[in-house]
Design a protein around this motif. Structure first.
Motif, PDB file in Angstrom:
ATOM      1  N   VAL A   1       0.643  -1.342   0.085  1.00 42.50           N
ATOM      2  CA  VAL A   1      -0.236   0.036   0.144  1.00 42.50           C
ATOM      3  C   VAL A   1       1.148   1.001  -0.064  1.00 42.50           C
ATOM      4  O   VAL A   1       1.790   1.153   0.582  1.00 42.50           O
ATOM      5  N   LEU A   2       0.651   1.981  -0.715  1.00 40.02           N
ATOM      6  CA  LEU A   2       1.157   3.042  -1.343  1.00 40.02           C
ATOM      7  C   LEU A   2       1.052   3.973  -0.501  1.00 40.02           C
ATOM      8  O   LEU A   2      -0.154   4.847   0.179  1.00 40.02           O
ATOM      9  N   ASN A   3       1.686   4.471   0.685  1.00 36.78           N
ATOM     10  CA  ASN A   3       2.310   5.934   1.569  1.00 36.78           C
ATOM     11  C   ASN A   3       2.769   7.245   0.567  1.00 36.78           C
ATOM     12  O   ASN A   3       2.248   8.720   0.875  1.00 36.78           O
ATOM     13  N   ALA A   4       2.649   7.089  -0.677  1.00 40.71           N
ATOM     14  CA  ALA A   4       3.500   8.801  -1.713  1.00 40.71           C
ATOM     15  C   ALA A   4       2.215   8.841  -1.592  1.00 40.71           C
ATOM     16  O   ALA A   4       1.534   8.642  -2.223  1.00 40.71           O
ATOM     17  N   ASP A   5       2.576  10.528  -1.650  1.00 38.59           N
ATOM     18  CA  ASP A   5       1.075  11.127  -2.705  1.00 38.59           C
ATOM     19  C   ASP A   5       1.818  11.866  -3.451  1.00 38.59           C
ATOM     20  O   ASP A   5       1.707  13.486  -3.747  1.00 38.59           O
ATOM     21  N   HIS A   6       2.660  11.356  -4.227  1.00 38.12           N
ATOM     22  CA  HIS A   6       3.639  12.086  -5.530  1.00 38.12           C
ATOM     23  C   HIS A   6       2.283  13.050  -7.040  1.00 38.12           C
ATOM     24  O   HIS A   6       2.270  13.790  -7.200  1.00 38.12           O
ATOM     25  N   MET A   7       0.853  11.943  -6.818  1.00 37.72           N
ATOM     26  CA  MET A   7      -0.100  12.121  -7.984  1.00 37.72           C
ATOM     27  C   MET A   7      -1.617  11.783  -7.260  1.00 37.72           C
ATOM     28  O   MET A   7      -1.780  11.086  -6.277  1.00 37.72           O
TER      29      MET A   7
END
Length: 197
Positions: free
Chosen positions: A146-152
């Motif tokens: 699950v991604l915590n990145a918020d790039h897009m």
């Protein structure tokens, strides 16, 4: 006279049926054409070209918590470089300035955005520290995360699959081209950077 009425009616019904059938099949044909046109750019692209790459925030913000600064990076913070990455239009060959250098595992991922956007394949890059409660690095290809990145838009909280990983030094960069001006863009790996000219 009585015989002409049924023939006229049959002809009218047949014509209406033909129009109805052609009308029903038309949207499907249009859909297939649109789908084909949608897929063509991504098939010819050398990297990700999923229509969202331009939606990166203009300011990528701070590095994720817990990421380790690179002890001996090839390119130091403030150094002018040339990018060879082609994550988005205008990036390949762009001049950039290193704004951060880190030692971590970096992943290419495929995911379905949480905002209902089209599935994204081979998104480069997210770092290990941008995953939600991951196992120990490096994660194997095919691992579900699950991604915590918020790039897009639609990335944070999205379920993803690891496509590949690298242990290269990973950089944040400030980049300014005709197509974009970004600070702290996340991410480019060392193999996507060359000395500035």
């Amino acid at each position: 006279m009585k015989r002409s009425t049924p023939l006229t009616t049959i002809a009218a019904v047949a014509a209406a049926s033909a129009l109805t059938l052609s009308g029903c099949s038309s949207p499907e044909d249009d859909k297939a054409a649109q789908h084909s046109q949608h897929e063509t750019p991504s098939e010819s692209a050398s990297s990700e070209d999923h229509g969202e790459s331009h939606e990166h925030a203009t300011d990528g913000g701070q590095p994720p918590e817990g990421i380790k600064e690179a002890s001996d990076p090839t390119y130091s913070v403030g150094e002018e470089v040339t990018l060879t990455a082609d994550h988005m239009p205008g990036m390949n060959g762009a001049k950039a300035t290193i704004s951060g250098a880190f030692d971590t595992t970096t992943y290419s991922v495929s995911y379905t955005p949480t905002d209902g956007g089209d599935p994204v394949k081979d998104h480069k890059w997210v770092v290990h520290e941008e995953l939600d409660n991951p196992d120990r690095a490096p994660l194997a290809d095919g691992t579900e995360v699950v991604l915590n990145a918020d790039h897009m838009p639609g990335m944070k909280g999205a379920e993803a699959s690891i496509d590949s990983s690298t242990e290269e030094t990973v950089y944040m960069v400030d980049v300014d081209t005709d197509d974009m001006t970004m600070t702290n863009h996340k991410w480019v790996v060392e193999g996507e950077v060359q000395p500035g000219q």
